[in-house]
Motif scaffolding. Sequence first.
Motif, mmCIF file in Angstrom:
data_model
loop_
_atom_site.group_PDB
_atom_site.id
_atom_site.type_symbol
_atom_site.label_atom_id
_atom_site.label_comp_id
_atom_site.label_asym_id
_atom_site.label_seq_id
_atom_site.Cartn_x
_atom_site.Cartn_y
_atom_site.Cartn_z
ATOM 1 N N ALA A 107 0.792 -1.232 0.000
ATOM 2 C CA ALA A 107 0.000 0.000 0.000
ATOM 3 C C ALA A 107 0.828 1.289 0.000
ATOM 4 C CB ALA A 107 -0.975 -0.008 1.166
ATOM 5 N N PRO A 108 1.924 1.380 0.765
ATOM 6 C CA PRO A 108 2.658 2.652 0.768
ATOM 7 C C PRO A 108 3.202 3.061 -0.607
ATOM 8 C CG PRO A 108 3.347 1.287 2.606
ATOM 9 C CD PRO A 108 2.478 0.437 1.731
ATOM 10 N N PHE A 109 3.317 2.103 -1.520
ATOM 11 C CA PHE A 109 3.868 2.400 -2.846
ATOM 12 C C PHE A 109 2.793 2.452 -3.933
ATOM 13 C CE2 PHE A 109 7.419 0.721 -0.437
ATOM 14 C CZ PHE A 109 8.433 1.603 -0.758
ATOM 15 N N ALA A 110 1.542 2.294 -3.566
ATOM 16 C CA ALA A 110 0.463 2.210 -4.541
ATOM 17 C C ALA A 110 0.312 3.463 -5.396
ATOM 18 C CB ALA A 110 -0.854 1.899 -3.837
ATOM 19 N N GLN A 111 0.682 4.621 -4.850
ATOM 20 C CA GLN A 111 0.509 5.882 -5.581
ATOM 21 C C GLN A 111 1.755 6.301 -6.357
ATOM 22 O OE1 GLN A 111 -0.837 8.848 -2.834
ATOM 23 N NE2 GLN A 111 -2.700 7.747 -2.333
ATOM 24 N N VAL A 112 2.818 5.515 -6.302
ATOM 25 C CA VAL A 112 4.035 5.870 -7.038
ATOM 26 C C VAL A 112 3.748 5.752 -8.529
ATOM 27 C CG1 VAL A 112 6.430 5.208 -7.533
ATOM 28 C CG2 VAL A 112 5.590 5.209 -5.172
ATOM 29 N N VAL A 113 4.009 6.846 -9.256
ATOM 30 C CA VAL A 113 3.768 6.858 -10.695
ATOM 31 C C VAL A 113 5.038 7.116 -11.504
ATOM 32 C CG1 VAL A 113 1.316 7.450 -10.539
ATOM 33 C CG2 VAL A 113 3.030 9.275 -10.640
ATOM 34 N N VAL A 114 6.123 7.477 -10.820
ATOM 35 C CA VAL A 114 7.393 7.738 -11.502
ATOM 36 C C VAL A 114 8.530 7.111 -10.716
ATOM 37 C CG1 VAL A 114 9.045 9.521 -12.250
ATOM 38 C CG2 VAL A 114 6.597 9.947 -12.456
ATOM 39 N N VAL A 115 9.410 6.418 -11.422
ATOM 40 C CA VAL A 115 10.667 5.956 -10.831
ATOM 41 C C VAL A 115 11.771 6.618 -11.633
ATOM 42 C CG1 VAL A 115 12.153 4.004 -10.277
ATOM 43 C CG2 VAL A 115 9.669 3.751 -10.113
ATOM 44 N N HIS A 116 12.608 7.341 -10.931
ATOM 45 C CA HIS A 116 13.719 8.071 -11.542
ATOM 46 C C HIS A 116 15.000 7.329 -11.167
ATOM 47 C CE1 HIS A 116 15.697 11.651 -13.131
ATOM 48 N NE2 HIS A 116 16.508 11.597 -12.093
ATOM 49 N N VAL A 117 15.820 6.984 -12.153
ATOM 50 C CA VAL A 117 17.080 6.293 -11.902
ATOM 51 C C VAL A 117 18.213 7.231 -12.284
ATOM 52 C CG1 VAL A 117 18.533 4.293 -12.433
ATOM 53 C CG2 VAL A 117 16.036 4.031 -12.336
ATOM 54 N N ASN A 118 19.093 7.478 -11.322
ATOM 55 C CA ASN A 118 20.272 8.320 -11.546
ATOM 56 C C ASN A 118 21.521 7.465 -11.497
ATOM 57 O OD1 ASN A 118 18.981 10.865 -11.541
ATOM 58 N ND2 ASN A 118 18.990 10.909 -9.315
ATOM 59 N N TYR A 119 22.433 7.697 -12.409
ATOM 60 C CA TYR A 119 23.781 7.136 -12.327
ATOM 61 C C TYR A 119 24.694 8.309 -12.035
ATOM 62 C CZ TYR A 119 22.310 2.651 -14.174
ATOM 63 O OH TYR A 119 21.715 1.435 -14.331
ATOM 64 N N VAL A 120 25.463 8.207 -10.934
ATOM 65 C CA VAL A 120 26.364 9.292 -10.562
ATOM 66 C C VAL A 120 27.749 8.748 -10.245
ATOM 67 C CG1 VAL A 120 24.497 10.741 -9.639
ATOM 68 C CG2 VAL A 120 25.784 9.274 -8.098
ATOM 69 N N GLY A 141 -0.322 -0.293 -15.326
ATOM 70 C CA GLY A 141 0.339 -0.464 -14.045
ATOM 71 C C GLY A 141 1.801 -0.905 -14.146
ATOM 72 N N ILE A 142 2.374 -0.817 -15.342
ATOM 73 C CA ILE A 142 3.758 -1.213 -15.573
ATOM 74 C C ILE A 142 4.612 0.040 -15.769
ATOM 75 C CG2 ILE A 142 5.279 -2.478 -17.159
ATOM 76 C CD1 ILE A 142 2.754 -4.127 -17.929
ATOM 77 N N PHE A 143 5.799 0.055 -15.188
ATOM 78 C CA PHE A 143 6.693 1.195 -15.376
ATOM 79 C C PHE A 143 7.413 1.058 -16.714
ATOM 80 C CE2 PHE A 143 6.145 1.201 -10.787
ATOM 81 C CZ PHE A 143 5.923 2.556 -10.542
ATOM 82 N N VAL A 144 7.263 2.094 -17.544
ATOM 83 C CA VAL A 144 7.873 2.076 -18.868
ATOM 84 C C VAL A 144 8.806 3.277 -19.005
ATOM 85 C CG1 VAL A 144 5.967 0.827 -19.950
ATOM 86 C CG2 VAL A 144 5.911 3.319 -19.882
ATOM 87 N N PRO A 145 9.890 3.114 -19.797
ATOM 88 C CA PRO A 145 10.821 4.233 -19.971
ATOM 89 C C PRO A 145 10.118 5.451 -20.580
ATOM 90 C CG PRO A 145 11.730 2.206 -20.908
ATOM 91 C CD PRO A 145 10.294 1.935 -20.548
ATOM 92 N N HIS A 146 10.470 6.596 -20.051
ATOM 93 C CA HIS A 146 9.956 7.853 -20.609
ATOM 94 C C HIS A 146 10.866 8.240 -21.765
ATOM 95 C CE1 HIS A 146 8.289 11.877 -20.841
ATOM 96 N NE2 HIS A 146 9.524 12.340 -20.868
ATOM 97 N N ASN A 147 10.297 8.420 -22.916
ATOM 98 C CA ASN A 147 11.076 8.829 -24.096
ATOM 99 C C ASN A 147 10.710 10.249 -24.459
ATOM 100 O OD1 ASN A 147 12.302 6.276 -24.441
ATOM 101 N ND2 ASN A 147 10.389 5.514 -25.322
ATOM 102 N N SER A 148 11.742 11.107 -24.522
ATOM 103 C CA SER A 148 11.441 12.495 -24.919
ATOM 104 C C SER A 148 12.305 12.898 -26.072
ATOM 105 C CB SER A 148 11.663 13.437 -23.753
ATOM 106 O OG SER A 148 12.944 13.319 -23.201
#
Length: 148
Positions: A107-120, A141-148
């Motif tokens: 439940a605590p993650f049910a509203q997550v709509v974006v996952v941001h991955v950083n390489y540093v 309900g699947i996380f897909v890469p954002h293409n811009s």
Amino acid sequence: MNRNTKCLVASLWVTVAMLASSAPAWSADTALEIEQVKQQTMAVPSIQREVAKATGNDAKMIDIATTPHKVTITVINSKLNDAKDTDREAEASTIVSTFARAVSGKAPFAQVVVVHVNYVKRTGTQDKAIQQLDFNKSPAGIFVPHNS
């Protein structure tokens, strides 16, 4: 007072009353979001371990920050820092799918709509961004890469 002034004053009072009555709702949302982030934070160590296991990175070099709607996963000094962008993109997909499995049905993650991955690349206290990737939750309900 003329009729227009009376209407204006009445309208102002109604607006003030509406705003005042909605203030508790704003603070309730904030309190719920604070609790949600606390619960998310408690799950972070196990998610770090799962991501490390799936990618071969050291769990201590994976930082995860959460908000009610966004999770940021930072991979510090990855073995892929000097690799091609496509290699990091493939690993980021693995990271995000591992994250999604780890939080599925929680439940605590049910509203997550974006996952941001950083390489540093971290040197001392300085971080240099290598690549940043976003994954958005699709209607399925699947996380897909954002293409811009």
